[in-house]
Design an enzyme around this catalytic site. Sequence first.
Site, PDB file in Angstrom:
ATOM      1  N   HIS A 153       6.712  -0.564  -0.340  1.00  0.00           N
ATOM      2  CA  HIS A 153       8.063  -0.897  -0.434  1.00  0.00           C
ATOM      3  C   HIS A 153       8.617  -0.382   1.080  1.00  0.00           C
ATOM      4  O   HIS A 153       8.179   0.806   1.644  1.00  0.00           O
ATOM      5  CB  HIS A 153       8.829  -0.184  -1.596  1.00  0.00           C
ATOM      6  CG  HIS A 153       8.537  -0.588  -2.782  1.00  0.00           C
ATOM      7  ND1 HIS A 153       9.549  -0.605  -3.865  1.00  0.00           N
ATOM      8  CD2 HIS A 153       7.537  -1.343  -3.343  1.00  0.00           C
ATOM      9  CE1 HIS A 153       9.200  -1.366  -4.977  1.00  0.00           C
ATOM     10  NE2 HIS A 153       7.806  -1.780  -4.565  1.00  0.00           N
ATOM     11  N   GLU A 169      11.039   2.007   1.718  1.00  0.00           N
ATOM     12  CA  GLU A 169      11.394   3.322   1.732  1.00  0.00           C
ATOM     13  C   GLU A 169       9.935   4.232   1.579  1.00  0.00           C
ATOM     14  O   GLU A 169      10.033   5.191   2.219  1.00  0.00           O
ATOM     15  CB  GLU A 169      12.042   3.664   0.299  1.00  0.00           C
ATOM     16  CG  GLU A 169      13.488   3.217   0.022  1.00  0.00           C
ATOM     17  CD  GLU A 169      13.265   1.846  -0.877  1.00  0.00           C
ATOM     18  OE1 GLU A 169      14.254   1.710  -1.809  1.00  0.00           O
ATOM     19  OE2 GLU A 169      12.458   1.182  -0.649  1.00  0.00           O
TER      20      GLU A 169
END
Length: 160
Positions: free
Chosen positions: A56, A58
């Site tokens: 992801h 993040e």
Amino acid sequence: MKKYTEDEKFMREALKQAKKAYAIGEVPIGCVIVRDDKIIARGYNRRNTDKNTLSHAEITAIKRASKVVGDWRLEGCRLYVTLEPCQMCAGALVQSRIDEVVIGCMSPKSGCAGSIINLLQMEEFNHQVGIKKGVLEEECSALLSDFFLHLRERLRLKND
């Protein structure tokens, strides 16, 4: 020339990352991590490309920021992300002790910064993350909508 707020400026950088994901056929989610008003890390969604659940935006940015800072603690940092973090990313943000998350648009089906649950600000945890929502919300939402519209079109053509 239009003057952008600091939050808009950094969210535009997160949108650039999201567009990189879009360009490789990934769900267009991007983020940047800022410390002392400078971008220290960037990330974009690469789950399908890497064939890795953990890829992801993040998580990638947190890994990179930790290397730059030289510590797993990211105190004094803000993360700008185009879509509300999922439960995995919200947990990583709490664990990294990041100060604040600035969110472009919310994710009613998977968001864990208030949509389904707010993992970022649970008093039971030893750290709470500040949240700011809706920065360049229309642009962030439009990019995602466009991606899924084109995906549905490609799938329909493939199945015809």
